[in-house]
Write a protein that holds these residues in place. Structure first.
Motif, PDB file in Angstrom:
ATOM      1  N   GLN A   1       2.187   1.861  -3.430  1.00 22.03           N
ATOM      2  CA  GLN A   1       1.160   2.392  -4.329  1.00 22.03           C
ATOM      3  C   GLN A   1       0.901   3.872  -4.065  1.00 22.03           C
TER       4      GLN A   1
ATOM      5  N   TRP B   1      -2.230   5.086  -5.856  1.00 17.88           N
ATOM      6  CA  TRP B   1      -3.317   5.237  -4.894  1.00 17.88           C
ATOM      7  C   TRP B   1      -3.261   6.673  -4.374  1.00 17.88           C
TER       8      TRP B   1
ATOM      9  N   ALA C   1       0.834  -1.201   0.000  1.00 13.89           N
ATOM     10  CA  ALA C   1       0.000   0.000   0.000  1.00 13.89           C
ATOM     11  C   ALA C   1       0.870   1.252   0.000  1.00 13.89           C
TER      12      ALA C   1
ATOM     13  N   GLY D   1     -12.592   1.380  -4.233  1.00 13.23           N
ATOM     14  CA  GLY D   1     -11.245   1.635  -4.729  1.00 13.23           C
ATOM     15  C   GLY D   1     -10.165   0.990  -3.898  1.00 13.23           C
ATOM     16  N   ARG D   2      -9.028   1.640  -3.886  1.00  7.22           N
ATOM     17  CA  ARG D   2      -7.844   1.045  -3.255  1.00  7.22           C
ATOM     18  C   ARG D   2      -7.962   0.900  -1.740  1.00  7.22           C
TER      19      ARG D   2
ATOM     20  N   ASP E   1     -11.511   8.534   1.958  1.00  7.92           N
ATOM     21  CA  ASP E   1     -10.581   7.497   2.428  1.00  7.92           C
ATOM     22  C   ASP E   1     -10.038   7.867   3.807  1.00  7.92           C
TER      23      ASP E   1
ATOM     24  N   TRP F   1      -9.703  -2.252  -1.273  1.00 13.06           N
ATOM     25  CA  TRP F   1      -8.769  -3.361  -1.501  1.00 13.06           C
ATOM     26  C   TRP F   1      -7.908  -3.569  -0.258  1.00 13.06           C
TER      27      TRP F   1
END
Length: 146
Positions: free
Chosen positions: A17, A23, A14, A78-79, A29, A82
């Motif tokens: 990214q 990301w 993560a 989204g990320r 978020d 994930w």
């Protein structure tokens, strides 16, 4: 692979990214990350505080942490979704742990060694640190501060 290692590898991926701008964290978020971080901190505070609890309570806390991740996952896409999904997957072994004596209906559950509680709790604290960092800075700090 133990839970702690799985979470650390997830956090590293993560962070990469985010660093590579694959990301880009949104305000939503960061809001979800803040709420999840606060909940995880309330559930699995310090290593010392957890070790003073019974195995039943420690397992209950770990399952609550898994529930926090699932609830947060339900509120994002989204990320971050994930990331939260992969974090929940890393913690799923706790669903097969039991603390009570086996009866004929143990359904494959087994008591884990105490070391596995500690590893799982460390993983939850790492997830807390990561989500708190996402919420406050928009970045992830690699490695755990002592």
């Amino acid at each position: 692979m133990d839970i702690r290692r799985a979470v650390e590898e997830l956090v590293e991926e993560a962070e990469q990214q985010i660093h590579d701008y694959m990301w880009v964290l949104t305000p939503a978020d960061r809001t979800v990350a803040a709420k999840a971080a606060a909940s995880l901190h309330a559930i699995v505070d310090t290593a010392h505080s957890q070790q003073t609890l019974s195995e039943v309570v420690r397992l209950e806390h770990l399952r609550e942490a898994l529930a926090v991740l699932a609830i947060a996952l339900a509120h994002v896409h989204g990320r971050l979704a994930w990331f939260l999904g992969a974090a929940a997957t890393a913690l799923t072994p706790v669903l097969q742990w039991r603390t009570l004596p086996a009866d004929h209906l143990a359904l494959g559950a087994a008591p884990p060694p105490l070391q596995q509680y500690t590893q799982a709790e460390d993983a939850v604290r790492r997830l807390h640190d990561t989500l708190a960092s996402i919420a406050t800075t928009g970045h992830i700090r690699l490695g755990r501060e002592a």
